[in-house]
Scaffold this motif. Structure first.
Motif: not given
Length: 666
Positions: A226-228, A407-408, A412-413, A487-490
């Motif tokens: 969600l952060i980026p 997440l889903y 799209p965003a 994000v990579a950790a996610g």
């Protein structure tokens, strides 16, 4: 009954964990900005820090008890089982691949979102609560009890292993991509390094350790996802709620693509791609002579260069990557030709739905296979065996759908903003290439070549692997590396959580369903658990070895698994619950026919270019699934009906209360 004090303890523990995670992010951000912490150090912190937490949970949750190892003691509360199910479900394909597919395919990528979310509704309504009421450990357990005899169990084991191993390879591929990016390792090495993170959880405590690790992994992956996109949304629209603001990016993408379509320089590049496709077509037609000539030419070029010449490395690399046989050359050159042909065509409007009957058939077939495959995935179904009651199983399905939804509806965003950022490369000079391009080119996920020699980047000169879009978006957008690392950790958490569930499923299918239930029923519980742990190691190593060959992109590998599940297990499960007349002869025949037909079409389509009605490999189950239903129905009607006690079992399993065959531990 649900132990409320246990629930309260869980809430407290995971609240502290979430707070600590946010604090770590803030500290690393300060360290990067004020003290210049290098990206490599941040990458190591995220990789080994998160794996250390997962390992600690695995150690704390270690067990030798059968019920704890296979179904987490059947005491996982609905909310936490929902989070664990969501993490188990949202694999590297959801986290890494789905937004990437949407970013590059546009409207066509929506098949993944519609198929996976719709499939989860089917699973929650048609299958999950009834299997929990049955109260066993695995899907083959249900097939054995419902259809009677060892043959249904055996074909269920084979289907479970094939489906789960295909899915496992996709997850290990995702782990390899992330590990290689975080640590700067070659992909083939990153696969085996990341494998350690998978094993530390599942090996020690089975389903019990995997469950509590998956809850922790869900928290990491959803915050990281969600952060980026929230930052990007605020950057471009002033609205941090990306799910309702990405229309801006869609409009800009279509405007930009319309300009690219008419640009003379872009048309020039498309012509170059067209010529390359024709050259490859000629080489394929001239096989095996063209393969021999190409190899000889490279060997002569290498021999003509003196030792120490820098050009030798490039030619040696080309020789290493050169097809080992004419058959391999045909496969590689055909795939390359298709890519060149696709690049030679003008870009389609991003939001345009499929126009031709063939494209629409593929879109609908893929959507249907993802839906039905979702409802037939053994590693997801097993999660519903871990709740205390049937009611908790139903509630956990609703919670899981909510956690998946977060997440889903964001994907799209993510795809739209990521695509918009990538299009900003077009028109820049090659001298202005940003640093992130070189970084991702080093792991072969992006190539940018000046095909027409004008020194300016054209859209047709960029080739992007879908699996890099999500992981690279923070860097593309100029966000601090700490966000990119997180994000990579996610993504790692998403891949690890699903890989853990898959490893448990495969090892259980062999140790519990095959060895204990068929080969040696007298084996002690502790020995069963030990065999399961040993199998985990073997399967994990085999999965990593297969993944190192990079057979396909993550989303494609996952789609294969879903087609196989839809064509093999889904009909047997649905009819086993909802049709009393279905018997073991029909179920066994249906599973075999569905599995064989789907595998045959996949192999013929993927490696030999065979297509029926234009259906692609990823939707191959569209042929096996209906045949499974038809064969099961017809054979069941032509053979004796199930015994009376089995038909009574089917009636009872659909009642909303009680447990039909709960284990002794309950």
């Amino acid at each position: 009954m649900v132990d409320q004090s246990f629930v309260a303890r869980l809430k407290k523990v995971y609240s502290i964990y979430t707070g600590g995670l946010i604090a770590l992010l803030i500290l690393l951000y300060i360290g990067e900005k004020l003290f210049g912490l290098p990206p490599t150090f941040i990458g190591y912190v995220f990789l080994f820090g998160t794996i250390a937490v997962y390992a600690a949970i695995g150690i704390i949750s270690r067990t030798g008890k059968v019920a704890e190892y296979y179904v987490a003691g059947r005491r996982v509360p609905a909310v936490f089982n929902g989070m664990a199910t969501a993490a188990d479900w949202m694999s590297a394909a959801s986290f890494i691949g789905m937004a990437g597919a949407l970013a590059l395919q546009g409207y066509n990528g929506l098949a993944f979102i519609m198929g996976w979310t719709g499939g989860y509704v089917l699973l929650g309504v048609l299958i999950a609560p009834y299997l929990r009421k049955f109260g066993a450990y695995t899907v083959p357990d249900f097939l054995d009890a419902r259809y009677g005899g060892k043959i249904p169990r055996l074909v269920g084991i084979i289907a479970t292993i094939i489906v789960s191993f295909t899915y496992l390879v996709a997850q290990v591929t995702g782990v390899g991509i992330i590990t290689s990016r975080l640590l700067g390792l070659p992909f083939e090495v990153g696969v085996f390094v990341g494998l350690m993170g998978i094993l530390v959880c599942s090996f020690l405590g089975g389903m019990r350790a995997v469950t509590w690790t998956q809850v922790a992994q869900y928290i990491v992956l959803i915050i990281a996802y969600l952060i980026p996109v929230t930052v990007l949304s605020f950057k471009y629209t002033g609205n941090p709620i990306s799910q309702i603001s990405y229309g801006f990016a869609l409009q800009e993408i279509d405007k930009r693509l319309a300009q690219i379509k008419e640009d003379p320089k872009e048309q020039e590049v498309r012509e170059i791609h067209k010529k390359k496709a024709e050259e490859l077509k000629a080489k394929i037609a001239a096989l095996p002579q063209s393969w021999e000539e190409g190899k000889k030419k490279l060997e002569q070029a290498l021999a003509s260069l003196p030792e120490g010449d820098p050009k030798r490395k490039e030619i040696e690399k080309q020789l290493k990557e050169y097809p080992k046989s004419p058959q391999e050359a045909k496969e590689k050159w055909t795939e390359a030709m298709k890519k060149e042909e696709a690049a030679s065509k003008p870009p389609k409007p991003y939001t345009e739905p499929p126009k031709t009957a063939k494209d629409m058939a593929n879109f609908l077939a893929l959507t249907l296979m993802l839906m039905l495959g979702t409802a037939g995935l053994p590693h997801v179904i097993m999660r519903f065996y871990t709740t205390p009651t049937v009611r908790e199983a139903r509630t956990s399905a609703a919670w899981a759908l909510f956690f998946i939804l977060l997440l889903y509806i964001t994907a799209p965003a993510y795809a739209a903003f990521g695509r918009y950022e990538l299009l900003n490369l077009v028109g820049k000079s090659f001298a202005e290439l940003p640093s992130w391009v070189q970084k991702w080119a080093a792991v072969n996920l992006i190539t940018v070549k000046d095909l027409n020699g004008d020194g300016i980047i054209q859209f047709g000169e960029i080739s992007i692997h879908p699996d890099m879009v999500v992981l690279a978006t923070p860097e593309i957008a100029g966000l601090p590396y700490v966000i990119a690392g997180f994000v990579a950790a996610g993504g790692l958490a998403a891949a690890l959580s699903t890989a853990d569930g898959l490893l448990i499923t495969i090892s259980n299918a062999i140790s519990h369903d095959l060895y204990y239930k068929i080969v040696n029923p007298n084996i002690s519980p502790s020995t069963r658990v030990k065999i399961g742990k040993a199998l985990l190691l073997v399967i994990a190593l085999l999965g990593a070895w297969v993944a190192s060959f990079r057979l396909a992109i993550i989303v494609e590998l996952v789609a294969w698994a879903f087609s196989l599940a839809a064509a093999s297990l889904f009909p047997a499960l649905v009819l086993g619950i909802w049709d009393k007349r279905t018997n073991k002869y029909g179920a066994v025949a249906g599973i075999i026919v569905g599995l064989v037909v789907t595998l045959a079409y996949m192999i013929a389509s993927r490696f030999y270019g065979f297509e029926l009605f234009g259906i692609k490999t990823i939707a191959a189950g569209i042929f096996g699934m209906p045949l499974n239903f038809i064969v099961t129905f017809v054979v069941s009607r032509l053979t004796p009906p199930p015994p009376a006690q089995i038909q009574e079992f089917v009636d009872n399993i659909r009642y909303p209360k009680g447990a039909v065959k709960a284990g002794a531990e309950e």
